[in-house]
Design a protein around this motif. Structure first.
Motif, PDB file in Angstrom:
ATOM      1  N   GLY A  23     -20.950 -12.288  -0.369  1.00  0.00           N
ATOM      2  CA  GLY A  23     -20.420 -12.934   0.832  1.00  0.00           C
ATOM      3  C   GLY A  23     -19.272 -12.164   1.452  1.00  0.00           C
ATOM      4  O   GLY A  23     -18.569 -12.674   2.314  1.00  0.00           O
ATOM      5  N   PHE A  24     -19.052 -10.942   0.972  1.00  0.00           N
ATOM      6  CA  PHE A  24     -18.012 -10.093   1.546  1.00  0.00           C
ATOM      7  C   PHE A  24     -18.460  -8.644   1.488  1.00  0.00           C
ATOM      8  O   PHE A  24     -19.402  -8.286   0.797  1.00  0.00           O
ATOM      9  N   GLU A  25     -17.734  -7.825   2.240  1.00  0.00           N
ATOM     10  CA  GLU A  25     -17.962  -6.380   2.249  1.00  0.00           C
ATOM     11  C   GLU A  25     -16.613  -5.718   2.053  1.00  0.00           C
ATOM     12  O   GLU A  25     -15.611  -6.167   2.609  1.00  0.00           O
ATOM     13  N   VAL A  26     -16.583  -4.653   1.268  1.00  0.00           N
ATOM     14  CA  VAL A  26     -15.331  -3.939   1.033  1.00  0.00           C
ATOM     15  C   VAL A  26     -15.416  -2.556   1.675  1.00  0.00           C
ATOM     16  O   VAL A  26     -16.455  -1.910   1.638  1.00  0.00           O
ATOM     17  N   GLU A  27     -14.314  -2.153   2.310  1.00  0.00           N
ATOM     18  CA  GLU A  27     -14.207  -0.834   2.934  1.00  0.00           C
ATOM     19  C   GLU A  27     -12.897  -0.212   2.495  1.00  0.00           C
ATOM     20  O   GLU A  27     -11.872  -0.897   2.422  1.00  0.00           O
ATOM     21  N   GLY A  28     -12.924   1.072   2.244  1.00  0.00           N
ATOM     22  CA  GLY A  28     -11.704   1.796   1.912  1.00  0.00           C
ATOM     23  C   GLY A  28     -11.522   2.966   2.836  1.00  0.00           C
ATOM     24  O   GLY A  28     -12.468   3.708   3.084  1.00  0.00           O
ATOM     25  N   GLN A  29     -10.318   3.099   3.365  1.00  0.00           N
ATOM     26  CA  GLN A  29     -10.028   4.263   4.203  1.00  0.00           C
ATOM     27  C   GLN A  29      -8.529   4.514   4.222  1.00  0.00           C
ATOM     28  O   GLN A  29      -7.740   3.585   4.344  1.00  0.00           O
ATOM     29  N   GLY A  30      -8.155   5.766   4.028  1.00  0.00           N
ATOM     30  CA  GLY A  30      -6.752   6.152   4.101  1.00  0.00           C
ATOM     31  C   GLY A  30      -5.850   5.437   3.110  1.00  0.00           C
ATOM     32  O   GLY A  30      -4.703   5.159   3.415  1.00  0.00           O
ATOM     33  N   GLY A  31      -6.376   5.117   1.919  1.00  0.00           N
ATOM     34  CA  GLY A  31      -5.555   4.445   0.916  1.00  0.00           C
ATOM     35  C   GLY A  31      -5.428   2.948   1.110  1.00  0.00           C
ATOM     36  O   GLY A  31      -4.674   2.286   0.408  1.00  0.00           O
ATOM     37  N   VAL A  32      -6.160   2.385   2.071  1.00  0.00           N
ATOM     38  CA  VAL A  32      -6.122   0.954   2.358  1.00  0.00           C
ATOM     39  C   VAL A  32      -7.503   0.365   2.072  1.00  0.00           C
ATOM     40  O   VAL A  32      -8.510   0.957   2.430  1.00  0.00           O
TER      41      VAL A  32
END
Length: 107
Positions: free
Chosen positions: A32-41
């Motif tokens: 029920g969620f999606e995770v994204e990582g970019q630039g240490g966040v």
């Protein structure tokens, strides 16, 4: 207080572990969620109910900050347990994020 280089190394390890944990949850449960990582966040995005968590390091104060459920959570490094911990509850980063995701999805 830990120095900035050590903090950055600890944060990178903690956020990479959290990212892998969340990706596994995404794949395993149809979470029920999606995770994204970019630039240490890290961003955790929800469709139903709509929402977004932002997990980011704050180097000047040597904390990981989580913006979730209209609240800010500030985790400190605890060398005794080798983890970022929310001082008022004692929750480690991964356990706290799992709890907050559960609260978001139950809303």
């Amino acid at each position: 207080m830990i120095d900035e280089l050590e903090f950055r190394s600890l944060v990178e390890t903690a956020l990479n572990s959290l990212m892998q944990h969340l990706i596994k949850r995404e794949e395993d449960d149809e979470a029920g969620f999606e995770v994204e990582g970019q630039g240490g966040v890290l961003n955790v995005l929800f469709e139903e109910p709509p929402g977004k968590f932002v997990i980011t390091p704050n180097a000047p104060v040597r904390q990981i900050w989580i913006s979730a459920l209209s609240t800010s959570f500030k985790l400190d490094w605890d060398g005794a347990v080798s983890a970022f911990v929310l001082p008022r509850t004692g929750e480690h980063l991964m356990a706290l994020v799992d709890r907050l995701i559960g609260e978001q999805l139950a809303a």
